[in-house]
Scaffold this motif. Sequence first.
Motif, PDB file in Angstrom:
ATOM      1  N   UNK A 131      -6.589  -3.513   8.332  1.00 17.69           N
ATOM      2  CA  UNK A 131      -5.253  -3.954   7.905  1.00 17.69           C
ATOM      3  C   UNK A 131      -4.766  -3.053   6.804  1.00 17.69           C
ATOM      4  N   UNK A 132      -3.528  -2.554   6.945  1.00 18.85           N
ATOM      5  CA  UNK A 132      -2.964  -1.806   5.824  1.00 18.85           C
ATOM      6  C   UNK A 132      -1.626  -2.308   5.335  1.00 18.85           C
ATOM      7  N   UNK A 133      -1.030  -3.294   5.979  1.00 19.40           N
ATOM      8  CA  UNK A 133       0.297  -3.650   5.465  1.00 19.40           C
ATOM      9  C   UNK A 133       0.175  -4.434   4.167  1.00 19.40           C
ATOM     10  N   UNK A 134       1.271  -4.493   3.455  1.00 22.89           N
ATOM     11  CA  UNK A 134       1.250  -4.866   2.043  1.00 22.89           C
ATOM     12  C   UNK A 134       0.618  -6.217   1.795  1.00 22.89           C
ATOM     13  N   UNK A 135       1.036  -7.221   2.556  1.00 23.29           N
ATOM     14  CA  UNK A 135       0.619  -8.571   2.192  1.00 23.29           C
ATOM     15  C   UNK A 135      -0.846  -8.818   2.489  1.00 23.29           C
ATOM     16  N   UNK A 136      -1.324  -8.238   3.583  1.00 19.20           N
ATOM     17  CA  UNK A 136      -2.751  -8.360   3.852  1.00 19.20           C
ATOM     18  C   UNK A 136      -3.557  -7.561   2.848  1.00 19.20           C
ATOM     19  N   UNK A 137      -3.000  -6.422   2.413  1.00 17.49           N
ATOM     20  CA  UNK A 137      -3.705  -5.648   1.386  1.00 17.49           C
ATOM     21  C   UNK A 137      -3.818  -6.458   0.100  1.00 17.49           C
ATOM     22  N   UNK A 511       5.619   0.298   0.144  1.00 17.76           N
ATOM     23  CA  UNK A 511       4.159   0.343   0.009  1.00 17.76           C
ATOM     24  C   UNK A 511       3.603   1.472   0.876  1.00 17.76           C
ATOM     25  N   UNK A 512       4.095   1.555   2.145  1.00 21.00           N
ATOM     26  CA  UNK A 512       3.595   2.606   3.036  1.00 21.00           C
ATOM     27  C   UNK A 512       3.973   3.979   2.525  1.00 21.00           C
ATOM     28  N   UNK A 515       2.056   4.441  -1.269  1.00 16.69           N
ATOM     29  CA  UNK A 515       0.612   4.308  -1.429  1.00 16.69           C
ATOM     30  C   UNK A 515      -0.143   4.802  -0.204  1.00 16.69           C
ATOM     31  N   UNK A 516       0.257   4.285   0.979  1.00 20.50           N
ATOM     32  CA  UNK A 516      -0.553   4.570   2.151  1.00 20.50           C
ATOM     33  C   UNK A 516      -0.449   6.017   2.595  1.00 20.50           C
ATOM     34  N   UNK A 517       0.736   6.603   2.450  1.00 20.81           N
ATOM     35  CA  UNK A 517       0.873   7.949   2.978  1.00 20.81           C
ATOM     36  C   UNK A 517       0.783   8.975   1.879  1.00 20.81           C
ATOM     37  N   UNK A 518       0.193   8.612   0.767  1.00 19.98           N
ATOM     38  CA  UNK A 518       0.032   9.564  -0.318  1.00 19.98           C
ATOM     39  C   UNK A 518      -1.127  10.478   0.054  1.00 19.98           C
TER      40      UNK A 518
END
Lengths: 643, 312
Positions: A131-137, A511-512, A515-518
């Motif tokens: 899981x990578x989306x914000x709320x699950x993270x 968020x993506x 953070x995620x695509x950094x």
Amino acid sequence: MVNAITYISPQLFQTLQWRLWLFQLLIWALLLPAYSSWSLAVFALLLLAKLWQLYRGTSPWSLTKNNLLAGAMLVALLISSRQLGVMHLMFHFLLLAAVLRLLGLSDRRPSDISQLLWVHYFLLACAFILHQDLWLAVLIFCTFLLNLHCHHLCFCREQPQLQWRRMSQVAAMMTVATVLLFVLFPRLPPLWQLPGAKLNQTGLSDNLAPGAISSLLQSNELAFRVRFDGATPPAELLYFRAKIYDVFDGQSWRAQKPQLKVSPALADTPHFRYTVIAEPHQQFSLFALGLPHQHSNNVAVNREALVVADQPLSQRISYQLSSSLVPVPARGDVTRNLQLPAGNVKARLLAQQLNQGAPAAKTLAARIGLYFQQQQFRYSLSPGEIYGEQIDNFLFEKKLGFCSHYASSTVFLFRAAGVPARLVGGYLGGEWQDDGAYLQVLQKDAHAWVEYYQDDKWLPFDPTALIEPDLLRDLSDSTASTEFSGLGGDWMLQRLEIWLMQPLRNMDYYWSMWVLSFDSNQQQSLFGQFNNWRQQLRLELHHAQWLLILPVIGLAFWWWRRPRLQPVEQLFQPLLRLKAKLPAQSYQQYLQQWAEKHPLLMPEISACLDEYLRWQFNGEPDGLIQARQIMKGLKPKLKQLKS
Amino acid sequence: MSDMIGITAKLQDQFRQRVWRWLDARQPASAVVRLQQRFMFVFPTRFGFGLCALVLLLYILGTNYQNNLILLLAYLLLVLVISTIVLAFLNLHHCELSARPLADVFAGQNAGILLTLQRQSGLPLALDAGWQHPGQLVPVSDATVVLELPAPQRGYFAMPRVKLQSVYPFGLVRCWCYVRMDCRYWVFPAPLAAPFAGPQPDPNQQNAEEWSGQRQYQPGDPWRQLDWKRFSRQQQLLVHQFSATTLPGTDLWLSADPRLSTLEAQLSDLAERALRAEQAQQPFGLRCKPTDIAIGSGPAHLRLVLQALALW
């Protein structure tokens, strides 16, 4: 021997077990996509067994019982390993180890707890893979905090009192350090390939049957998001190509076999630069506009100008493209795009009719479009089943369908008329979100259109758009109430759901993006920006620096070297200001002198003297505090004295 | 082979001596020791190393999957491990360790030393410490522990080094120090009644007997009272003399009984007699070199006498 490491009080141990069980329950729920049906049940049973054990207070499981169960589960897992896939198998092993260890946890071997905590941290990383989306993270992070709390409890003797202030100080410093590490620590490219998750594929599949795509057209799931750097193309040109379907067997279209990857040539045509954040759909195919010229390192472009990933997409990916909206050049043999199955006689006749005079392919396209418009074809998302000859029934009887019907019939007509043509599956349009910051493309924007061959290029042609022009319009505030919404009453509910969920989705997008695509590129650009900023600052400061720096240094030096008072002098400062103390005098004598001279102040001064003596010679810090208070009370009286 | 073992043991011993001397320089013995950075040491525990290995593993996992969230988790755990170095140190920093002997003991018993750990200033952090010593440790309350040392010999002993260690807060880093306290305890000789004193003399009895010297043998003296040892060595015949126990109110002088073969036995006997005299509230003195202890009574006097015996 009383050893800090091995001792833990029984009540604390009980509390610890409850919280560890809660953690395992959360992790079990978070790893949901990884289970096959029977393993889900088995883990649920094991968790219930632990709950029973805790509730009843029975003794922990013995080592032999643990080992037997572990052996049985291992055998079962290895048997079904092919179905599960390597990665999910590892998740199962880890979770099994954790659950069994918790079942056998006893306070006689507390070193087991540290191993359990180690496995828990690893399981959290596994949850992040899925899981990578914000709320699950955020949920996974809260679970991490729970594990951290259990970790802390493990090394206390009794329940500690929470010291919020100190904890928040430490937490703040740790957060800052983590963010700094995240931004500054060098990024490496993948060292070696690891197995991906084996999940069901979503989105457009490799087989396109006209009816199959209808479920996709009603789904509000997110397909991908696009952010444009600079100019954005107009809404009617937002065709994202994903798959190409070559072969028709009368019922459904089959996608092309994977094509060779090419390094695209740079071109001078005006192009658009954009970043795509694609949701995991367990397939190789990705999304691109038009003809891509440049692409980021994590994707590749193949011969047919489709963007592909090198591994099935199992987690959210972000890639940059630069493409121009020109027809894709044709490569290789195009005669295979004339293949047709037997049948659909009427459609073939129609094709011959429309092809009278052997016109250019463009003209043929125009004629086909005209045919659709004149024959009162309509658009509907639920046209019902078509039996028998698909193309014939659609073209001559039903005249009602959605994009895949129109596109597939059009390709048939092209091919029957001798023009190589193919079906392209992808996405059309999408909704602009957050004041045009990014384009959100849902699964219901899936679309199928046609590319036909002319002058060594594949020209796009969308028959559905001629029938239903609303598809091309910007739908951010549309209240389209045509049969386009074959959903009926659910439509209101869907709009409401979108309205509620949209702010959360926006946060997920940012968020993506941040953070995620950094990745290393972003890191380099961040460093570049920082360097620029530093250069600018240096230039600006160069002239003004001496004006600023010298006084600052002087001030700092003066502050460092300022004459500092001893605590005693500080304490008696009000008295010393009025009458200096001789160096030979002790403070006791000095105060006594004061008391003699000003009998009015005698009680305070003697009290102060007592406190001072207590502090100085008894070592009680309380004395200093009391003396300070007395001096404070003395100040107004001294003021009166002065005046 | 045994040479090698001997040599390594010797080298180890020398090394240990060096370390103790170095530590002594850094932390001189005192009654109350304030834990300071100079002699506090930190090092990660096995769990700490395990977590560092996990950080490396997660970094590789995050890099291979190009998953930023796993990298974030790895960085967070790394920062945690590094902060615990400071936290574990701060946990024990500026704590004060004080020791005092519980009571004077006799040889053969266990000497008890009360060790207390507390913090004077600053926020009271949760203290979690373990003590390591070959002796026995008995927890009394939260931060107090009684160290039981075996005391086989009489004398005035200094407390050996105590290792104070803690793995709080996360068990990742151990912080320890070897503390030398300036705490001494007395071990008095074990009171052992001499074998020929007969049944325990009742101080109220009239015909109790105390050894009071020797005189030349005269025919007719009972054989049992001959000093045979002296005869076998010096061929002198001397007879032990006993006088009746002095009545309460009169002075009693204690001196070593030469009938007993070893010094220890004599001291044990003296201790026993001193205790008995004190119990009977009989003022007594001790004849010892270099100076006698004057007649006195009371617990302080008894203690003085026993101390003199311990240091004989």
